[in-house]
Design an enzyme around this catalytic site. Sequence first.
Site, PDB file in Angstrom:
ATOM      1  N   ARG A  70      -0.733  25.324 -30.905  1.00  0.00           N
ATOM      2  CA  ARG A  70       0.592  25.052 -30.351  1.00  0.00           C
ATOM      3  C   ARG A  70       1.179  23.829 -31.044  1.00  0.00           C
ATOM      4  O   ARG A  70       0.460  22.951 -31.502  1.00  0.00           O
ATOM      5  CB  ARG A  70       0.501  24.804 -28.842  1.00  0.00           C
ATOM      6  CG  ARG A  70       0.261  26.070 -28.038  1.00  0.00           C
ATOM      7  CD  ARG A  70       0.245  25.797 -26.551  1.00  0.00           C
ATOM      8  NE  ARG A  70      -0.940  25.074 -26.153  1.00  0.00           N
ATOM      9  CZ  ARG A  70      -1.029  23.774 -25.957  1.00  0.00           C
ATOM     10  NH1 ARG A  70       0.040  23.003 -26.086  1.00  0.00           N
ATOM     11  NH2 ARG A  70      -2.167  23.211 -25.611  1.00  0.00           N
ATOM     12  N   TYR A 198       1.262  31.941 -33.878  1.00  0.00           N
ATOM     13  CA  TYR A 198       0.128  31.505 -33.052  1.00  0.00           C
ATOM     14  C   TYR A 198       0.366  31.848 -31.577  1.00  0.00           C
ATOM     15  O   TYR A 198       1.473  31.626 -31.049  1.00  0.00           O
ATOM     16  CB  TYR A 198      -0.112  29.991 -33.225  1.00  0.00           C
ATOM     17  CG  TYR A 198      -1.152  29.522 -32.238  1.00  0.00           C
ATOM     18  CD1 TYR A 198      -2.491  29.846 -32.430  1.00  0.00           C
ATOM     19  CD2 TYR A 198      -0.801  28.832 -31.077  1.00  0.00           C
ATOM     20  CE1 TYR A 198      -3.448  29.480 -31.493  1.00  0.00           C
ATOM     21  CE2 TYR A 198      -1.749  28.462 -30.141  1.00  0.00           C
ATOM     22  CZ  TYR A 198      -3.069  28.790 -30.349  1.00  0.00           C
ATOM     23  OH  TYR A 198      -4.011  28.448 -29.418  1.00  0.00           O
ATOM     24  N   GLY A 199      -0.687  32.302 -30.908  1.00  0.00           N
ATOM     25  CA  GLY A 199      -0.599  32.782 -29.523  1.00  0.00           C
ATOM     26  C   GLY A 199       0.303  31.961 -28.610  1.00  0.00           C
ATOM     27  O   GLY A 199       1.267  32.478 -28.045  1.00  0.00           O
ATOM     28  N   LYS A 207       2.464  30.885 -22.348  1.00  0.00           N
ATOM     29  CA  LYS A 207       2.861  29.513 -22.025  1.00  0.00           C
ATOM     30  C   LYS A 207       4.365  29.403 -21.772  1.00  0.00           C
ATOM     31  O   LYS A 207       4.809  28.680 -20.889  1.00  0.00           O
ATOM     32  CB  LYS A 207       2.468  28.575 -23.166  1.00  0.00           C
ATOM     33  CG  LYS A 207       0.989  28.596 -23.505  1.00  0.00           C
ATOM     34  CD  LYS A 207       0.152  28.211 -22.339  1.00  0.00           C
ATOM     35  CE  LYS A 207      -1.312  28.109 -22.731  1.00  0.00           C
ATOM     36  NZ  LYS A 207      -2.151  27.770 -21.576  1.00  0.00           N
ATOM     37  N   HIS A 227      -1.357  25.679 -14.681  1.00  0.00           N
ATOM     38  CA  HIS A 227      -2.306  25.894 -15.770  1.00  0.00           C
ATOM     39  C   HIS A 227      -3.712  25.918 -15.165  1.00  0.00           C
ATOM     40  O   HIS A 227      -4.498  24.989 -15.346  1.00  0.00           O
ATOM     41  CB  HIS A 227      -2.146  24.735 -16.764  1.00  0.00           C
ATOM     42  CG  HIS A 227      -2.811  24.962 -18.085  1.00  0.00           C
ATOM     43  ND1 HIS A 227      -3.202  23.924 -18.898  1.00  0.00           N
ATOM     44  CD2 HIS A 227      -3.159  26.093 -18.741  1.00  0.00           C
ATOM     45  CE1 HIS A 227      -3.737  24.417 -20.000  1.00  0.00           C
ATOM     46  NE2 HIS A 227      -3.736  25.720 -19.931  1.00  0.00           N
ATOM     47  N   SER A 249      -6.114  22.261 -22.072  1.00  0.00           N
ATOM     48  CA  SER A 249      -6.518  23.308 -23.013  1.00  0.00           C
ATOM     49  C   SER A 249      -7.865  22.986 -23.657  1.00  0.00           C
ATOM     50  O   SER A 249      -8.117  21.824 -24.020  1.00  0.00           O
ATOM     51  CB  SER A 249      -5.467  23.420 -24.121  1.00  0.00           C
ATOM     52  OG  SER A 249      -4.204  23.562 -23.540  1.00  0.00           O
ATOM     53  N   CYS A 251     -10.837  22.833 -22.442  1.00  0.00           N
ATOM     54  CA  CYS A 251     -11.752  21.975 -21.669  1.00  0.00           C
ATOM     55  C   CYS A 251     -12.638  22.807 -20.751  1.00  0.00           C
ATOM     56  O   CYS A 251     -13.187  22.294 -19.776  1.00  0.00           O
ATOM     57  CB  CYS A 251     -10.970  20.968 -20.837  1.00  0.00           C
ATOM     58  SG  CYS A 251     -10.272  19.633 -21.808  1.00  0.00           S
ATOM     59  N   LYS A 253     -11.938  26.009 -19.063  1.00  0.00           N
ATOM     60  CA  LYS A 253     -11.455  26.852 -17.951  1.00  0.00           C
ATOM     61  C   LYS A 253     -12.074  28.253 -18.052  1.00  0.00           C
ATOM     62  O   LYS A 253     -12.508  28.816 -17.060  1.00  0.00           O
ATOM     63  CB  LYS A 253      -9.920  26.985 -17.978  1.00  0.00           C
ATOM     64  CG  LYS A 253      -9.205  25.753 -17.434  1.00  0.00           C
ATOM     65  CD  LYS A 253      -7.772  26.016 -16.976  1.00  0.00           C
ATOM     66  CE  LYS A 253      -6.883  26.504 -18.095  1.00  0.00           C
ATOM     67  NZ  LYS A 253      -6.815  25.566 -19.244  1.00  0.00           N
ATOM     68  N   ASN A 255     -14.879  29.133 -19.422  1.00  0.00           N
ATOM     69  CA  ASN A 255     -16.300  29.083 -19.064  1.00  0.00           C
ATOM     70  C   ASN A 255     -16.496  28.980 -17.556  1.00  0.00           C
ATOM     71  O   ASN A 255     -17.357  29.641 -16.978  1.00  0.00           O
ATOM     72  CB  ASN A 255     -16.999  27.900 -19.754  1.00  0.00           C
ATOM     73  CG  ASN A 255     -17.158  28.126 -21.250  1.00  0.00           C
ATOM     74  OD1 ASN A 255     -17.020  29.248 -21.730  1.00  0.00           O
ATOM     75  ND2 ASN A 255     -17.439  27.066 -21.987  1.00  0.00           N
ATOM     76  N   ASP A 276      -6.569  31.065 -17.107  1.00  0.00           N
ATOM     77  CA  ASP A 276      -5.622  30.111 -17.713  1.00  0.00           C
ATOM     78  C   ASP A 276      -4.417  29.779 -16.840  1.00  0.00           C
ATOM     79  O   ASP A 276      -3.953  28.656 -16.865  1.00  0.00           O
ATOM     80  CB  ASP A 276      -5.144  30.676 -19.063  1.00  0.00           C
ATOM     81  CG  ASP A 276      -4.462  29.633 -19.939  1.00  0.00           C
ATOM     82  OD1 ASP A 276      -4.950  28.496 -19.990  1.00  0.00           O
ATOM     83  OD2 ASP A 276      -3.437  29.954 -20.557  1.00  0.00           O
ATOM     84  N   SER A 364     -10.039  28.732 -33.193  1.00  0.00           N
ATOM     85  CA  SER A 364     -10.038  30.190 -33.392  1.00  0.00           C
ATOM     86  C   SER A 364     -10.144  30.857 -32.024  1.00  0.00           C
ATOM     87  O   SER A 364     -10.710  30.292 -31.078  1.00  0.00           O
ATOM     88  CB  SER A 364     -11.189  30.607 -34.300  1.00  0.00           C
ATOM     89  OG  SER A 364     -12.409  30.094 -33.831  1.00  0.00           O
ATOM     90  N   ARG A 365      -9.618  32.055 -31.919  1.00  0.00           N
ATOM     91  CA  ARG A 365      -9.438  32.662 -30.599  1.00  0.00           C
ATOM     92  C   ARG A 365      -9.912  34.109 -30.549  1.00  0.00           C
ATOM     93  O   ARG A 365      -9.910  34.804 -31.562  1.00  0.00           O
ATOM     94  CB  ARG A 365      -7.936  32.650 -30.249  1.00  0.00           C
ATOM     95  CG  ARG A 365      -7.332  31.262 -30.129  1.00  0.00           C
ATOM     96  CD  ARG A 365      -7.691  30.631 -28.831  1.00  0.00           C
ATOM     97  NE  ARG A 365      -7.186  29.276 -28.688  1.00  0.00           N
ATOM     98  CZ  ARG A 365      -6.796  28.761 -27.513  1.00  0.00           C
ATOM     99  NH1 ARG A 365      -6.856  29.472 -26.410  1.00  0.00           N
ATOM    100  NH2 ARG A 365      -6.389  27.519 -27.444  1.00  0.00           N
ATOM    101  N   GLY A 490     -23.402  26.918 -16.289  1.00  0.00           N
ATOM    102  CA  GLY A 490     -23.799  27.563 -15.034  1.00  0.00           C
ATOM    103  C   GLY A 490     -24.092  26.557 -13.929  1.00  0.00           C
ATOM    104  O   GLY A 490     -23.838  26.821 -12.739  1.00  0.00           O
TER     105      GLY A 490
HETATM  106  C1  OXD Z   1      -3.843  26.638 -24.312  1.00  0.00           C
HETATM  107  C2  OXD Z   1      -4.231  28.056 -24.255  1.00  0.00           C
HETATM  108  O1  OXD Z   1      -3.532  26.123 -25.404  1.00  0.00           O
HETATM  109  O2  OXD Z   1      -4.519  28.537 -23.144  1.00  0.00           O
HETATM  110  O3  OXD Z   1      -3.827  26.006 -23.252  1.00  0.00           O
HETATM  111  O4  OXD Z   1      -4.222  28.756 -25.288  1.00  0.00           O
HETATM  112 MN    MN Z   2      -4.230  27.158 -21.536  1.00  0.00          MN
END
Ligand code: OXD
Ligand code: MN
Length: 580
Positions: A70, A198-199, A207, A227, A249, A251, A253, A255, A276, A364-365, A490
Amino acid sequence: MTTKNAPLQQWTDEVAALTKPDKIHWCDGSEAEYNQLVEQMLVTGDLLKLRAATYPHCYLHRSDPSDVARVEHLTYVCSENEEDAGPNNNWMDPSEAHQKINKLFDGCMQGRTMYVVPYCMGPIKSPYARCGVEITDSAYVVINMRLMTRMGQAALDRIEREGQFVRGLHSIGDLDPERRFIMHFPEELSIQSFGSGYGGNALLGKKCHALRIASWQGHREGWLAEHMLIVEVESPEGEKHYLAAAFPSACGKTNLAMLIPPKSYKGWKVRTLGDDIAWLHLDATGRLRAINPESGYFGVVPGTNEKTNRNAYEMIRHDTIFTNVGVTSDNEPWWEDKQDGEPATDWQGRPYAAANGPAAHPNSRFTVSAAQNPGYSPLADDPGGVPISAIIFGGRRREVAPLVYQSKDWKHGVLVGAGVASETTAAAAGQIGVTRRDPMAMKPFCGYNFADYWSHWLSFAEKSESLPKIFHVNWFRQDSDGNFLWPGFGDNLRVLRWIIDRCEGRSGATETAIGYLPSPGDIDISGLDLEPSTMEALLNLDKEQWRQEMQEIGKYLEAYGSRLPQELLEQQRAVLKDLG
Ligand code: OXD
Ligand code: MN
């Protein structure tokens, strides 16, 4: 295919006249359409087929190397009134913004196909869901939108019934970072994005719509667009709780939303509703209900393995789009900490060389349909959403923030959320690892003035007596040698368990200046190899550090000037006073 909705038809005609595409394609969202677009992208080289024997229907997309995250400095909220966008957003006058970006869109789709993508954010039949239409010249965007949203005919039917939709116009342009803008026009319910594939910049349902535009709408209409992940936790006794957690982002979420209980937690079940974004509405009984507006995950790949996130690891073994990962010699996707295989090629398609940096780009996503998650909760499709027991804020902090604490009440919880800070990650362009304030993990995503946003959050205290309890967690505490103190992943269920028990009035805590802190014995660490001193360090409240932290938060809040709700400052002063 065209549409019976006259404003939509008129808008697509206007866009076509401006952008001058060779062809127009209305997306029906079918599998046949998806497959046909994939075939076409394999021919153009926009997608590369990965090893079908082990990764069936998986593809790799390599983005332009300058287009991997982003771009917050190029993202604008173009409200009529600058004050409404607030100091938390870049602002541009809407007519100036339109003029600037229209010039870029002029003729930009010549030689290309213009795709019209109707989509619905949220279950199609949900009263909480909202529709949009994205017009784009990127087939990559179309196939991603099909995985991430309820896209196609059903969404168009709803738009034709309701007559309402958010207008998103997107072109990859020439991918020149100098000619890149992500602009939001909240009063017009429209988004214009140019120059990035980019996504977060290009999948406009995510977003741009589900956070920036939706947060603006939520402010006007009395709900919240956040978020946040949404996770279901079921105890061995069958008691179920739904938790919503906001972390910046990259951090963790995804997982946390897909957590696998530790071995000793027999009978516990964790299911994912969202990873997300959450839209939160008060129901008639005053409970806060959440829906996940998305239907897929656009997750960070590096670090995903059987130990960190087994469900994600399995889920991305088929029907997945990978963006900017490396590739092994037998054509499997590869990323750092995958734990098997070796990269032959890096994310830019170069022969892998350690001197060039990681094989997979750190941002990478994977893009994947949420239904592929072995821990998927069918309630993610429930039009009514789920009642939230607890809201959890968190950030990536080496020090200061303890493992977990609970706010004193809702209003203090708003201060806890407003005080979130985190070390920056690769999800946004810019320096990595710098601590910055990221209130409610919404700094890049709140589509209006944070001061008004906090007033909106505070106003819920007057609307309901059954609001969720608010907590703060920090999985990232380190010792002086830089080792993480808490095992995370876990084992975070141990912390969620304390949180749930607090909601049910079952577990212990000590009231402190910053909220309710568990004593080391209040969190179950059976079976963990943790020294008592580590647990003490994780739950330690360093008053001097906290005085400094609270002073910094106070300064940060005051920068919002006269629109800042005084109640929030009073909360901050009360904590400072209690710290002595
Ligand atoms: C972000 C995402 O950047 O979810 O927060 O892709
Ligand atoms: Mn996000």
